[in-house]
Design an enzyme around this catalytic site. Structure first.
Site, PDB file in Angstrom:
ATOM      1  N   HIS A 253       0.833  -1.179  -0.151  1.00  0.00           N
ATOM      2  CA  HIS A 253       0.173   0.047  -0.097  1.00  0.00           C
ATOM      3  C   HIS A 253       0.925   1.326   0.008  1.00  0.00           C
ATOM      4  CE1 HIS A 253      -3.560  -2.430   1.846  1.00  0.00           C
ATOM      5  NE2 HIS A 253      -3.340  -2.684   0.885  1.00  0.00           N
TER       6      HIS A 253
ATOM      7  N   HIS B  90      -7.559  -0.928   2.351  1.00  0.00           N
ATOM      8  CA  HIS B  90      -6.905  -1.422   1.209  1.00  0.00           C
ATOM      9  C   HIS B  90      -6.831  -0.339   0.220  1.00  0.00           C
ATOM     10  CE1 HIS B  90      -6.017  -5.503   2.434  1.00  0.00           C
ATOM     11  NE2 HIS B  90      -6.792  -4.906   3.705  1.00  0.00           N
TER      12      HIS B  90
HETATM   13  C1  LIG Z   1       1.124  -7.730  -5.237  1.00  0.00           C
HETATM   14  C2  LIG Z   1      -0.003  -6.868  -4.734  1.00  0.00           C
HETATM   15  C3  LIG Z   1      -1.066  -7.053  -4.358  1.00  0.00           C
HETATM   16  C4  LIG Z   1      -2.147  -6.003  -4.007  1.00  0.00           C
HETATM   17  N1  LIG Z   1      -3.292  -6.230  -3.484  1.00  0.00           N
HETATM   18  C5  LIG Z   1      -4.425  -5.419  -3.197  1.00  0.00           C
HETATM   19  C6  LIG Z   1      -5.524  -5.858  -2.814  1.00  0.00           C
HETATM   20  O1  LIG Z   1      -6.008  -6.940  -2.640  1.00  0.00           O
HETATM   21  N2  LIG Z   1      -6.528  -4.832  -2.583  1.00  0.00           N
HETATM   22  C7  LIG Z   1      -6.310  -3.645  -2.536  1.00  0.00           C
HETATM   23  O2  LIG Z   1      -7.140  -2.637  -2.439  1.00  0.00           O
HETATM   24  N3  LIG Z   1      -4.881  -3.152  -3.148  1.00  0.00           N
HETATM   25  C8  LIG Z   1      -4.089  -4.190  -3.352  1.00  0.00           C
HETATM   26  N4  LIG Z   1      -2.898  -3.639  -3.608  1.00  0.00           N
HETATM   27  C9  LIG Z   1      -2.557  -2.361  -3.757  1.00  0.00           C
HETATM   28  C10 LIG Z   1      -3.011  -1.701  -4.897  1.00  0.00           C
HETATM   29  O3  LIG Z   1      -2.868  -2.557  -6.110  1.00  0.00           O
HETATM   30  C11 LIG Z   1      -2.181  -0.272  -5.313  1.00  0.00           C
HETATM   31  O4  LIG Z   1      -2.266   0.514  -4.261  1.00  0.00           O
HETATM   32  C12 LIG Z   1      -2.796   0.461  -6.542  1.00  0.00           C
HETATM   33  O5  LIG Z   1      -2.412  -0.247  -7.606  1.00  0.00           O
HETATM   34  C13 LIG Z   1      -1.863   1.818  -6.654  1.00  0.00           C
HETATM   35  O6  LIG Z   1      -2.390   2.532  -7.840  1.00  0.00           O
HETATM   36  P1  LIG Z   1      -1.561   3.523  -8.272  1.00  0.00           P
HETATM   37  O7  LIG Z   1      -2.283   4.093  -9.520  1.00  0.00           O
HETATM   38  O8  LIG Z   1      -1.012   4.578  -7.255  1.00  0.00           O
HETATM   39  O9  LIG Z   1      -0.133   3.006  -8.707  1.00  0.00           O
HETATM   40  P2  LIG Z   1       0.223   1.625  -9.551  1.00  0.00           P
HETATM   41  O10 LIG Z   1      -1.067   0.733  -9.679  1.00  0.00           O
HETATM   42  O11 LIG Z   1       1.619   1.249  -9.144  1.00  0.00           O
HETATM   43  O12 LIG Z   1       0.441   2.457 -11.326  1.00  0.00           O
HETATM   44  C14 LIG Z   1       1.475   3.010 -11.520  1.00  0.00           C
HETATM   45  C15 LIG Z   1       1.853   2.398 -12.933  1.00  0.00           C
HETATM   46  O13 LIG Z   1       2.931   3.602 -13.572  1.00  0.00           O
HETATM   47  C16 LIG Z   1       3.959   2.620 -14.255  1.00  0.00           C
HETATM   48  N5  LIG Z   1       5.092   3.427 -14.353  1.00  0.00           N
HETATM   49  C17 LIG Z   1       5.871   3.802 -13.272  1.00  0.00           C
HETATM   50  N6  LIG Z   1       6.816   4.400 -13.469  1.00  0.00           N
HETATM   51  C18 LIG Z   1       6.620   4.464 -15.137  1.00  0.00           C
HETATM   52  C19 LIG Z   1       7.632   5.150 -15.923  1.00  0.00           C
HETATM   53  N7  LIG Z   1       8.523   5.957 -15.953  1.00  0.00           N
HETATM   54  N8  LIG Z   1       6.942   5.228 -17.401  1.00  0.00           N
HETATM   55  C20 LIG Z   1       5.705   4.630 -17.427  1.00  0.00           C
HETATM   56  N9  LIG Z   1       5.083   3.720 -16.691  1.00  0.00           N
HETATM   57  C21 LIG Z   1       5.590   3.786 -15.529  1.00  0.00           C
HETATM   58  C22 LIG Z   1       3.849   1.420 -13.571  1.00  0.00           C
HETATM   59  O14 LIG Z   1       4.374   0.241 -14.308  1.00  0.00           O
HETATM   60  C23 LIG Z   1       2.382   1.120 -13.142  1.00  0.00           C
HETATM   61  O15 LIG Z   1       1.812   0.241 -14.107  1.00  0.00           O
HETATM   62  C24 LIG Z   1      -1.940  -4.701  -4.106  1.00  0.00           C
HETATM   63  C25 LIG Z   1      -0.576  -4.301  -4.805  1.00  0.00           C
HETATM   64  C26 LIG Z   1       0.308  -5.102  -5.133  1.00  0.00           C
HETATM   65  C27 LIG Z   1       1.719  -4.793  -5.574  1.00  0.00           C
END
Ligand SMILES: Cc1cc2nc3c(=O)[nH]c(=O)nc-3n(C[C@H](O)[C@H](O)[C@H](O)COP(=O)(O)OP(=O)(O)OC[C@H]3O[C@@H](n4cnc5c(N)ncnc54)[C@H](O)[C@@H]3O)c2cc1C
Length: 457
Positions: A387, A431
């Site tokens: 998270h 979460h």
């Molecule tokens: C293994 C795992 C299990 C999880 N299980 C749950 C769950 O069961 N329930 C729940 O509520 N949450 C869960 N989470 C948490 C949730 O998935 C994350 O909090 C959420 O995805 C965060 O969203 P975000 O948009 O902040 O970042 P992210 O989803 O990380 O998105 C960021 C994106 O940017 C891309 N990126 C990064 N840098 C660059 C760059 N320089 N150029 C191009 N692209 C780039 C990455 O590849 C990624 O696709 C889990 C996370 C993980 C890793």
């Protein structure tokens, strides 16, 4: 967040109907519990966590147990891709895969202003691609990568950018600071009673192949959903009343030392319906053995970490210092959470007669009694709940640590926003998946409002 959701109930589930969305792009549904989860729920109730079936959607109860709807429909996980594929396909979006964003292109705007005008990315074959923004640039690299993208664009703490030879465009010391995460501690037990856990569906004999075939053919069975069972929130005020650390810690009026009000939970419990988890858990119960866990999760951690640049190379991975458990109160609360979780399993009405001992069998944590017993266990076993958040924190213009304002606009640059979990100034109790969608929906509405377009209700 309900805007993103399309909830489908089940006959046995007493849903809080107003707490759900019904025409969003993400299908959600409740999870059918394995027998072990029904028993743990009974134990939770008997240990003072009353059943409130849809409490994780209505969000008004900091102390009870219930069911957590999953982002699953008809045996398939629903994801961000559902917003732009299938029936939601759009003709105004281009996705470039294998494109790694190096930096945001920032140009002068008038005499003293700055504006984001595009993005520079490195493609898989090493060529550099530049996209021009018609209106705005939105960075969504997540809590580990958004700060690095801003840093490489010249936005960040001046002295850190100088170390990597990056000219400072905006001196914003908050970029990459304030890294937060939820730590969880898995506590595994063995039961000898067959038919309670799902281990026989994955670890026994040829079971996994059959389970996989069932999912492939019919999208049913163990692999059609998540292996977590029942969930609970808990306040720990009375359990921590004898803690000197807790009692002597400073607090604001109406808040506990973690900064929580009495209506916010200190911790979450959730359970696995078989053995398993992150890769360090590799003592799989094979034929005739069965294991399950209760997991304690610490909300509102006080510890903070950082994300920094390794180098100006766009392909270099960030330097992440998670800062886990650097604040002793986080250890104390998590140890108390584990103690409570163990009491639920070992003394609770549903499970007290079915536990053989700890899993793997050489462990003996089922016998731990005091908070002190649990402290080394927490230090050895606490692991991420994935998270990560907070590294481009939202805040007031007067807050020197804030990176974005209340419209997610990066301070000091026009036409540049961050929209992902990095903008959370404080990590919520829950979460992060649905909040990430919520941030995306809110960002979309704010962008539309800025450009005079109507937001979706
Ligand atoms: C293994 C795992 C299990 C999880 N299980 C749950 C769950 O069961 N329930 C729940 O509520 N949450 C869960 N989470 C948490 C949730 O998935 C994350 O909090 C959420 O995805 C965060 O969203 P975000 O948009 O902040 O970042 P992210 O989803 O990380 O998105 C960021 C994106 O940017 C891309 N990126 C990064 N840098 C660059 C760059 N320089 N150029 C191009 N692209 C780039 C990455 O590849 C990624 O696709 C889990 C996370 C993980 C890793």
């Amino acid at each position: 967040m309900s805007k993103a959701e399309s909830f489908t109930g089940k006959p046995w589930f007493d849903a809080s109907k107003d707490s759900h969305g019904y025409d969003g792009h993400l299908g959600t549904e409740p999870h059918d519990l394995a027998p072990i989860s029904e028993l743990i729920m009974k134990s939770m109730e008997s240990k003072g966590l009353p059943l409130d079936p849809d409490m994780f959607s209505h969000g008004a109860n900091p102390h009870g147990c219930g069911h957590v709807p999953r982002t699953v429909t008809n045996g398939l996980r629903t994801t961000g891709a559902d917003f732009i594929t299938g029936k939601n396909q759009k003709n105004n979006i281009t996705i470039l895969t294998d494109a790694h964003v190096d930096k945001v292109v920032i140009e002068k705007d008038g005499d003293d202003g700055l504006r984001a005008t595009g993005v520079r990315a490195v493609l898989a074959d090493g060529t550099v691609f530049e996209a021009k923004a018609k209106k705005e640039v939105v960075v969504s690299g997540g809590a580990y990568c958004s700060p690095n993208i801003l840093n490489r664009s010249g936005i960040g703490a001046k002295e850190e950018l100088e170390k990597h030879g990056i000219p400072t465009v905006v001196d914003l010391p908050g970029v990459g600071k304030n890294l937060m995460d939820h730590l969880i501690v898995f506590i595994f037990y063995e039961t000898e009673k067959p038919g309670l856990t799902n281990d026989h569906l994955v670890y026994h004999g040829d079971a996994f192949n059959k389970t996989y075939q069932l999912w492939k053919d019919e999208k049913k069975g163990f692999l059609s959903t998540f292996p977590f069972g029942v969930f609970a929130f808990a306040r720990l005020d009375s359990r921590l009343a004898d803690s000197q650390l807790w009692n002597s810690a400073p607090r604001r009026a109406g808040r506990d030392p973690m900064g929580l009000t009495p209506s916010q939970p200190n911790i979450e419990f959730f359970t696995t319906e078989c053995y398993g988890g992150p890769k360090q858990f590799d003592k799989f119960p094979t034929d005739g053995k069965f294991a399950f866990s209760i997991i304690a999760e610490l909300f509102r951690p006080r510890s903070r970490g950082t994300v920094a640049l390794r180098s100006a190379d766009p392909m270099a991975v960030p330097v992440v210092d998670c800062g886990y458990l650097t604040d002793p109160l986080d250890v104390e609360v998590l140890a108390e959470a584990c103690r409570f979780g163990n009491e639920i399993v070992m003394e609770g009405a549903g499970t007290r007669d079915i536990v053989k001992g700890s899993w793997p069998p050489e462990e003996s944590h089922q016998k731990f009694a005091t908070r002190e017993d649990w402290i080394p266990y927490v230090k050895d076993n606490a692991t991420t709940c994935y998270h990560a958040s907070g590294t481009c924190a939202m805040g007031k213009a007067s807050d020197p640590k804030a990176v974005v304002d209340e419209h997610l606009r990066v301070k000091g640059v026009k036409g540049l926003r961050v929209a992902d979990c990095s903008i959370m100034p404080i990590l919520h109790g829950g979460h992060t998946q649905m909040p990430a969608y919520g941030i995306g929906e809110k960002a979309a509405d704010m962008i539309k409002a800025s450009w005079g377009l109507k937001a979706r209700s």
